[in-house]
Motif scaffolding. Structure first.
Motif, PDB file in Angstrom:
ATOM      1  N   LEU A   1       2.326 -22.969  25.010  1.00 48.37           N
ATOM      2  CA  LEU A   1       3.147 -24.146  25.343  1.00 48.37           C
ATOM      3  C   LEU A   1       3.246 -24.349  26.861  1.00 48.37           C
ATOM      4  CD1 LEU A   1       5.991 -23.742  22.649  1.00 48.37           C
ATOM      5  CD2 LEU A   1       3.812 -24.950  22.456  1.00 48.37           C
TER       6      LEU A   1
ATOM      7  N   ALA B   1       3.357 -22.255  29.219  1.00 48.22           N
ATOM      8  CA  ALA B   1       4.259 -21.341  29.938  1.00 48.22           C
ATOM      9  C   ALA B   1       3.717 -21.160  31.359  1.00 48.22           C
ATOM     10  CB  ALA B   1       4.345 -20.002  29.217  1.00 48.22           C
TER      11      ALA B   1
ATOM     12  N   ARG C   1       1.674 -29.389  22.636  1.00 42.60           N
ATOM     13  CA  ARG C   1       3.042 -29.598  22.135  1.00 42.60           C
ATOM     14  C   ARG C   1       4.105 -29.598  23.224  1.00 42.60           C
ATOM     15  NH1 ARG C   1       5.842 -26.225  18.604  1.00 42.60           N
ATOM     16  NH2 ARG C   1       4.545 -24.385  18.884  1.00 42.60           N
TER      17      ARG C   1
ATOM     18  N   ALA D   1       7.062 -24.907  28.414  1.00 45.20           N
ATOM     19  CA  ALA D   1       8.216 -24.261  27.759  1.00 45.20           C
ATOM     20  C   ALA D   1       8.850 -23.187  28.637  1.00 45.20           C
ATOM     21  CB  ALA D   1       7.805 -23.685  26.417  1.00 45.20           C
ATOM     22  N   GLY D   2       8.662 -23.302  29.937  1.00 43.19           N
ATOM     23  CA  GLY D   2       9.365 -22.392  30.833  1.00 43.19           C
ATOM     24  C   GLY D   2       8.440 -21.442  31.550  1.00 43.19           C
TER      25      GLY D   2
ATOM     26  N   ILE E   1       7.463 -15.757  30.038  1.00 43.51           N
ATOM     27  CA  ILE E   1       8.392 -14.644  29.800  1.00 43.51           C
ATOM     28  C   ILE E   1       7.637 -13.308  29.777  1.00 43.51           C
ATOM     29  CG2 ILE E   1      10.053 -13.662  28.156  1.00 43.51           C
ATOM     30  CD1 ILE E   1      10.671 -16.619  27.328  1.00 43.51           C
ATOM     31  N   ASP E   2       6.424 -13.320  29.209  1.00 42.53           N
ATOM     32  CA  ASP E   2       5.651 -12.061  29.138  1.00 42.53           C
ATOM     33  C   ASP E   2       5.311 -11.548  30.533  1.00 42.53           C
ATOM     34  OD1 ASP E   2       5.719 -12.138  26.394  1.00 42.53           O
ATOM     35  OD2 ASP E   2       3.913 -13.381  26.280  1.00 42.53           O
TER      36      ASP E   2
ATOM     37  N   MET F   1       7.074 -12.018  33.301  1.00 38.54           N
ATOM     38  CA  MET F   1       8.194 -11.569  34.147  1.00 38.54           C
ATOM     39  C   MET F   1       9.102 -10.540  33.478  1.00 38.54           C
ATOM     40  SD  MET F   1      10.549 -14.955  34.387  1.00 38.54           S
ATOM     41  CE  MET F   1      11.009 -15.828  32.918  1.00 38.54           C
TER      42      MET F   1
ATOM     43  N   PHE G   1       9.309 -17.504  44.841  1.00 31.95           N
ATOM     44  CA  PHE G   1       9.408 -18.959  44.749  1.00 31.95           C
ATOM     45  C   PHE G   1       8.768 -19.693  45.924  1.00 31.95           C
ATOM     46  CE2 PHE G   1      12.811 -17.365  41.970  1.00 31.95           C
ATOM     47  CZ  PHE G   1      12.341 -17.908  40.786  1.00 31.95           C
TER      48      PHE G   1
ATOM     49  N   TRP H   1       7.001 -22.829  44.953  1.00 33.37           N
ATOM     50  CA  TRP H   1       7.957 -23.886  44.584  1.00 33.37           C
ATOM     51  C   TRP H   1       8.504 -24.561  45.844  1.00 33.37           C
ATOM     52  CZ3 TRP H   1       9.275 -25.345  39.522  1.00 33.37           C
ATOM     53  CH2 TRP H   1       8.772 -24.527  38.509  1.00 33.37           C
TER      54      TRP H   1
ATOM     55  N   LEU I   1      11.283 -26.967  29.237  1.00 36.00           N
ATOM     56  CA  LEU I   1      12.377 -25.987  29.201  1.00 36.00           C
ATOM     57  C   LEU I   1      12.299 -25.046  30.388  1.00 36.00           C
ATOM     58  CD1 LEU I   1      12.153 -24.996  25.411  1.00 36.00           C
ATOM     59  CD2 LEU I   1      13.545 -26.795  26.464  1.00 36.00           C
TER      60      LEU I   1
ATOM     61  N   GLY J   1      11.717 -23.189  33.490  1.00 32.94           N
ATOM     62  CA  GLY J   1      10.859 -23.547  34.623  1.00 32.94           C
ATOM     63  C   GLY J   1      10.110 -24.860  34.389  1.00 32.94           C
TER      64      GLY J   1
ATOM     65  N   GLU K   1      17.558 -20.268  29.715  1.00 32.87           N
ATOM     66  CA  GLU K   1      17.578 -18.963  30.394  1.00 32.87           C
ATOM     67  C   GLU K   1      18.777 -18.120  29.989  1.00 32.87           C
ATOM     68  OE1 GLU K   1      16.710 -21.782  31.812  1.00 32.87           O
ATOM     69  OE2 GLU K   1      15.184 -21.482  33.364  1.00 32.87           O
TER      70      GLU K   1
ATOM     71  N   LEU L   1      18.326 -15.610  27.502  1.00 30.25           N
ATOM     72  CA  LEU L   1      17.483 -14.462  27.881  1.00 30.25           C
ATOM     73  C   LEU L   1      18.240 -13.514  28.808  1.00 30.25           C
ATOM     74  CD1 LEU L   1      14.258 -16.511  28.800  1.00 30.25           C
ATOM     75  CD2 LEU L   1      14.593 -15.173  26.716  1.00 30.25           C
TER      76      LEU L   1
ATOM     77  N   GLY M   1      15.882 -20.254  38.336  1.00 27.91           N
ATOM     78  CA  GLY M   1      15.686 -19.731  39.689  1.00 27.91           C
ATOM     79  C   GLY M   1      14.836 -20.624  40.569  1.00 27.91           C
TER      80      GLY M   1
ATOM     81  N   ARG N   1      19.230 -27.920  23.971  1.00 26.71           N
ATOM     82  CA  ARG N   1      18.187 -28.869  24.376  1.00 26.71           C
ATOM     83  C   ARG N   1      18.703 -30.293  24.230  1.00 26.71           C
ATOM     84  NH1 ARG N   1      14.450 -25.161  21.477  1.00 26.71           N
ATOM     85  NH2 ARG N   1      14.138 -26.632  19.772  1.00 26.71           N
TER      86      ARG N   1
END
Ligand code: HXC
Length: 259
Positions: A27, A29, A61, A65-66, A69-70, A72, A86, A89, A108, A110, A133, A136, A141, A166
């Motif tokens: 998605l 990520a 889709r 989606a952020g 996660i895997d 970080m 960052f 960014w 979502l 990020g 977040e 989690l 951030g 959401r």
């Protein structure tokens, strides 16, 4: 332009520089490589005279989606500090050309933060924005608590950040997060049309308007007025100002060159 990126696809069509986030299996990520790819292309586009507007979109889709996660999950605070997590960014916030985002599906964490870095946003009717977040055990951030609050105010920002819930495209429109909702099937077509309209405006006007509006978000009215005034004066040193005003007087369409 380097066309081989691991996590995105990039191309130039007419006056538009297009960036497609391209990790659909997860998605879209956002891993560190994706942010680095995005910035590398955006900075190229920013310097490329052919490109007048940058368009950023998802794939499959999701918009995104952020953060990944895997990637970080095992990080600790000092990893982030030493990596200056960052820094890319921060570079994104300094892109001078307008960035138009097209959001389908999930935006979502990020991914929402990336959307909030765009200057204009079109969303498909299935778009969903949110900051999960809190679920989690962390928090945004890359500007989420700051940009969302400045945009919608403390009340809704706090609610959405506390609950992680959401929000749909309609709520996003009502709260001024997005500019337009369009049917999913025509999201890209409508985004490119909208981007094309902006791309045909006088580029230096657009550049200094972007700079001035972003300044308004951060400074007092008086400071913002002084800043605006200097940019207004500056545009009177451009060929496009002469062209724009002559075209008006001669009752013809202006031909802006970005000079
Ligand atoms: C890594 C992700 C991911 C993410 C989805 N995937 N989001 N992988 N990081 N953020 C992966 C899933 O593990 C899965 O891989 C595949 O994408 C499809 O997702 P599913 O969960 O199977 O899809 P679905 O059931 O439709 O649920 C969609 C979803 C859910 C509601 C969006 O995926 C979800 O809750 N994702 C996490 C959203 C999130 O918490 N984002 C915030 C991250 S923190 P497999 O291999 O199983 O098929 C953050 C901090 C920002 O963004 C800090 C600054 C940048």
């Amino acid at each position: 332009m380097n066309n081989h990126y691991e996590c995105i696809e990039a191309s130039i069509t007419g006056k538009l520089g297009l960036i497609n986030l391209n990790r659909p299996k997860v998605l879209n990520a956002i891993n560190r490589q994706m942010v680095s790819d995005i910035l590398s292309v955006m900075e190229d586009f920013d310097e490329n005279d052919q490109v007048r507007v940058i368009v950023l979109c998802g794939n499959g889709r999701a918009f995104a989606a952020g953060a990944d996660i895997d990637e970080m999950a095992a990080d600790d605070a000092i990893d982030f500090e030493l990596r200056n997590q960052f820094k890319d960014w921060d570079r994104l916030a300094r892109i001078k050309k307008p960035i138009i985002g097209a959001v389908q599906g999930f935006a979502l964490g990020g991914g929402f933060e990336l959307a909030l870095c765009c200057d204009l946003l079109l969303a498909a009717d299935d778009a969903e924005f949110g900051f999960p977040e809190v679920n989690l055990g962390v928090m945004p951030g890359a500007g989420g608590t700051q940009r969302l609050t400045k945009l919608v105010g403390k009340t809704k920002a706090m609610e959405w950040l506390f609950t992680g819930k959401r929000i749909g495209a309609l709520d996003a429109l009502q709260f001024g997060i997005i500019n337009r909702i369009v049917a999913k099937e025509v999201l890209m077509e409508e985004t490119l049309k909208f981007a094309g309209e902006v791309a045909n405006q006088a580029p230096l006007s657009i550049r200094l308007i972007k700079e001035s509006v972003l300044k308004a978000v951060d400074v007092s009215l008086d400071e913002g007025m002084q800043f605006e005034r200097k940019n207004f004066y500056l545009l009177f040193s451009t060929e496009d100002q002469k062209e724009g005003m002559s075209a008006f007087q001669e009752k013809r369409k202006a031909n802006f060159k970005g000079k």
